[in-house]
Design a protein around this motif. Structure first.
Motif, mmCIF file in Angstrom:
data_model
loop_
_atom_site.group_PDB
_atom_site.id
_atom_site.type_symbol
_atom_site.label_atom_id
_atom_site.label_comp_id
_atom_site.label_asym_id
_atom_site.label_seq_id
_atom_site.Cartn_x
_atom_site.Cartn_y
_atom_site.Cartn_z
ATOM 1 N N LYS A 135 0.878 -1.153 0.059
ATOM 2 C CA LYS A 135 0.070 -0.024 -0.101
ATOM 3 C C LYS A 135 0.745 1.338 0.050
ATOM 4 C CE LYS A 135 -4.149 2.029 2.039
ATOM 5 N NZ LYS A 135 -5.247 1.814 3.027
ATOM 6 N N GLU A 150 -9.050 -10.790 -8.076
ATOM 7 C CA GLU A 150 -9.183 -10.295 -6.672
ATOM 8 C C GLU A 150 -8.022 -9.361 -6.390
ATOM 9 O OE1 GLU A 150 -7.639 -12.650 -2.516
ATOM 10 O OE2 GLU A 150 -8.962 -13.786 -3.721
ATOM 11 N N TYR A 152 -6.987 -7.295 -8.499
ATOM 12 C CA TYR A 152 -7.452 -5.951 -9.144
ATOM 13 C C TYR A 152 -8.337 -5.328 -8.362
ATOM 14 C CZ TYR A 152 -9.769 -2.764 -12.180
ATOM 15 O OH TYR A 152 -10.362 -1.673 -12.905
ATOM 16 N N ASP A 153 -9.180 -5.938 -7.817
ATOM 17 C CA ASP A 153 -10.351 -5.459 -7.030
ATOM 18 C C ASP A 153 -9.777 -4.703 -5.745
ATOM 19 O OD1 ASP A 153 -12.331 -6.193 -8.917
ATOM 20 O OD2 ASP A 153 -12.821 -7.779 -7.691
ATOM 21 N N LEU A 154 -8.672 -5.170 -5.135
ATOM 22 C CA LEU A 154 -8.117 -5.046 -3.915
ATOM 23 C C LEU A 154 -7.343 -3.587 -4.345
ATOM 24 C CD1 LEU A 154 -6.792 -6.718 -0.989
ATOM 25 C CD2 LEU A 154 -5.302 -4.934 -2.058
ATOM 26 N N SER A 156 -7.271 -1.569 -6.830
ATOM 27 C CA SER A 156 -7.815 -0.392 -7.311
ATOM 28 C C SER A 156 -8.680 0.247 -6.437
ATOM 29 C CB SER A 156 -9.147 -0.903 -8.533
ATOM 30 O OG SER A 156 -9.834 -1.758 -8.181
ATOM 31 N N LYS A 157 -9.142 -0.366 -5.331
ATOM 32 C CA LYS A 157 -9.888 0.374 -4.410
ATOM 33 C C LYS A 157 -9.166 0.803 -3.131
ATOM 34 C CE LYS A 157 -14.192 -2.570 -5.441
ATOM 35 N NZ LYS A 157 -14.935 -3.840 -4.741
ATOM 36 N N LYS A 158 -7.867 -0.027 -2.578
ATOM 37 C CA LYS A 158 -7.383 0.248 -1.536
ATOM 38 C C LYS A 158 -6.037 0.867 -1.779
ATOM 39 C CE LYS A 158 -10.260 -1.793 1.192
ATOM 40 N NZ LYS A 158 -11.092 -0.898 2.114
ATOM 41 N N TYR A 160 -2.755 3.428 -3.872
ATOM 42 C CA TYR A 160 -2.755 4.825 -4.224
ATOM 43 C C TYR A 160 -2.063 5.000 -5.510
ATOM 44 C CZ TYR A 160 -2.906 5.153 0.995
ATOM 45 O OH TYR A 160 -3.136 5.045 2.236
ATOM 46 N N THR A 164 -4.870 1.417 -11.917
ATOM 47 C CA THR A 164 -5.014 -0.039 -11.748
ATOM 48 C C THR A 164 -5.353 -0.777 -13.133
ATOM 49 O OG1 THR A 164 -5.019 0.035 -9.581
ATOM 50 C CG2 THR A 164 -5.348 -2.096 -10.401
#
Length: 376
Positions: A135, A150, A152-154, A156-158, A160, A164
């Motif tokens: 992160k 999985e 990608y979702d993490l 792109s959302k979490k 900086y 993504t």
């Protein structure tokens, strides 16, 4: 605009195995391609204009990494690179830290995550270390490229990073493999020293803890009673190989297992395999299973984010719960008994795996490279 690109990864072997088509694509587009790796093989990386040999050690507890960091920082700052693309955890962390000054001058930094070390079901310690590190480093990254949904979702959302991306793996070169018909499979088995009626499970993976070879050996205790002609082939090398050989001997399983070491003839091994298996604790995707599907070999694998990209349970193969020996045994026995089910998996698998071809992956990466290189 600079026409220079730097690719950073753990070793020359990593680039030779996974990235040559991408280096060729960049060369064909007219870029000068340099690579920074630790030489662990022959030191030859086709399509690279220059190779920097840096001591990217496998552990963080090595003073040589400080030397590698200082040299990498100098290479990036003095190289006038339009883009730096990093792979594999330790070199990628070092690259993003070292590229801060160059990014301020316009160098783009891309990072391909071949499967984060934190994932659903991972130990808390992984999230407290790997997740927090990734992160933080994402803030020093222009774009993260992921190879499963999985991740990608993490990311792109979490994270900086400015962007993504998700691509369907690094690509399976289908030209290297071909589907083998049953009659030919029996002949190939004879040629390679196995009985024509043997039921062969192939597990292609290096002997590291994550690949969980011992799970397969434990399950073999039950499988050999159900399938007397079973044979398990382990193709790979690594630090845990001798331990697995010792386990096999101690439990009287040596007649059912062959340790083949590192192999360059996976096409021949897949030609004799009745089932391709993986008991890995976690995968970014699972290239060995993808290659098996191309060859028309049914697959059985542990449930994880990467395997679920390839396998639709009971449609393109079997997925079993992590560490569930009985579920694994049942899956193998079903394919042993029901050849029509195997044919169904093969037919559906061949269709599914086309999404993961090297051609599709190259096209996806070509668009990503153009996005950042034409923006400069």
């Amino acid at each position: 605009m600079s026409r220079k690109i730097l690719v950073v990864a753990t070793s020359d072997i990593h680039l030779q195995v996974f990235h040559l088509p991408y280096l060729k694509m960049l060369k064909d587009k007219g870029y000068e391609v340099n690579v920074a790796v630790e030489v662990r093989g022959n030191g030859k990386v086709p399509f690279a204009d220059h190779l920097f040999n840096l001591p990217f050690k496998r552990t963080l507890f090595s003073f040589r990494l400080l030397e590698a960091y200082r040299r990498l920082e100098k290479i990036i700052n003095e190289g006038d690179y339009a883009l730096v693309h990093c792979h594999t955890p330790i070199p990628s962390a070092m690259t993003r830290l070292a590229a801060g000054k160059a990014r301020k001058k316009g160098t783009v930094v891309l990072y391909t995550a071949h499967g984060f070390h934190f994932y659903k079901g991972a130990p808390l310690s992984y999230w407290l270390t790997y997740y927090l590190a990734e992160k933080y480093l994402s803030g020093k990254t222009d774009a993260i490229i992921t190879i499963n949904k999985e991740d990608y979702d993490l990311a792109s959302k979490k994270f900086y990073a400015n962007r993504t991306h998700y691509i369907k793996g690094i690509g399976v070169d289908t030209s290297k493999f071909r589907k083998i018909e049953p009659v030919s499979k029996e002949n190939f088995k004879r040629e390679m020293g196995y009985e024509p009626n043997s039921f062969i499970l192939l597990y292609a993976a290096n002997f590291i803890d994550r690949k969980n070879h011992q799970f397969v050996l434990r399950a073999l205790g039950g499988l050999k009673d159900l399938i007397p002609e079973i044979k398990i082939l382990f193709a790979g090398s690594g630090i845990r190989m001798q331990k697995m050989i010792d386990f096999t001997t101690e439990h009287g399983l040596h007649a059912y297992v062959d340790f083949l070491g590192f192999r360059k003839d996976m096409d021949r091994l897949l030609a004799i395999a009745d089932v391709s298996i993986s008991s890995s604790k976690q995968e970014g995707l699972g290239l060995a299973l993808a290659e098996a599907m191309v060859c028309g070999v049914p697959v059985i694998a542990s449930e994880d984010r990467g395997h679920k990209e390839l396998i639709v349970h009971n449609e393109t193969g079997f997925l079993f719960e992590q560490e569930n020996e009985q579920a694994f045994i049942d899956s193998v026995f079903k394919l042993y008994q029901d050849r029509d089910l195997s044919k169904k998996f093969v037919k559906n698998g061949v269709q599914k795996i086309r999404q993961f071809s090297i051609e599709n992956s190259l096209a996806s990466m070509d668009k990503i490279y153009d996005m950042y290189l034409t923006e400069k």
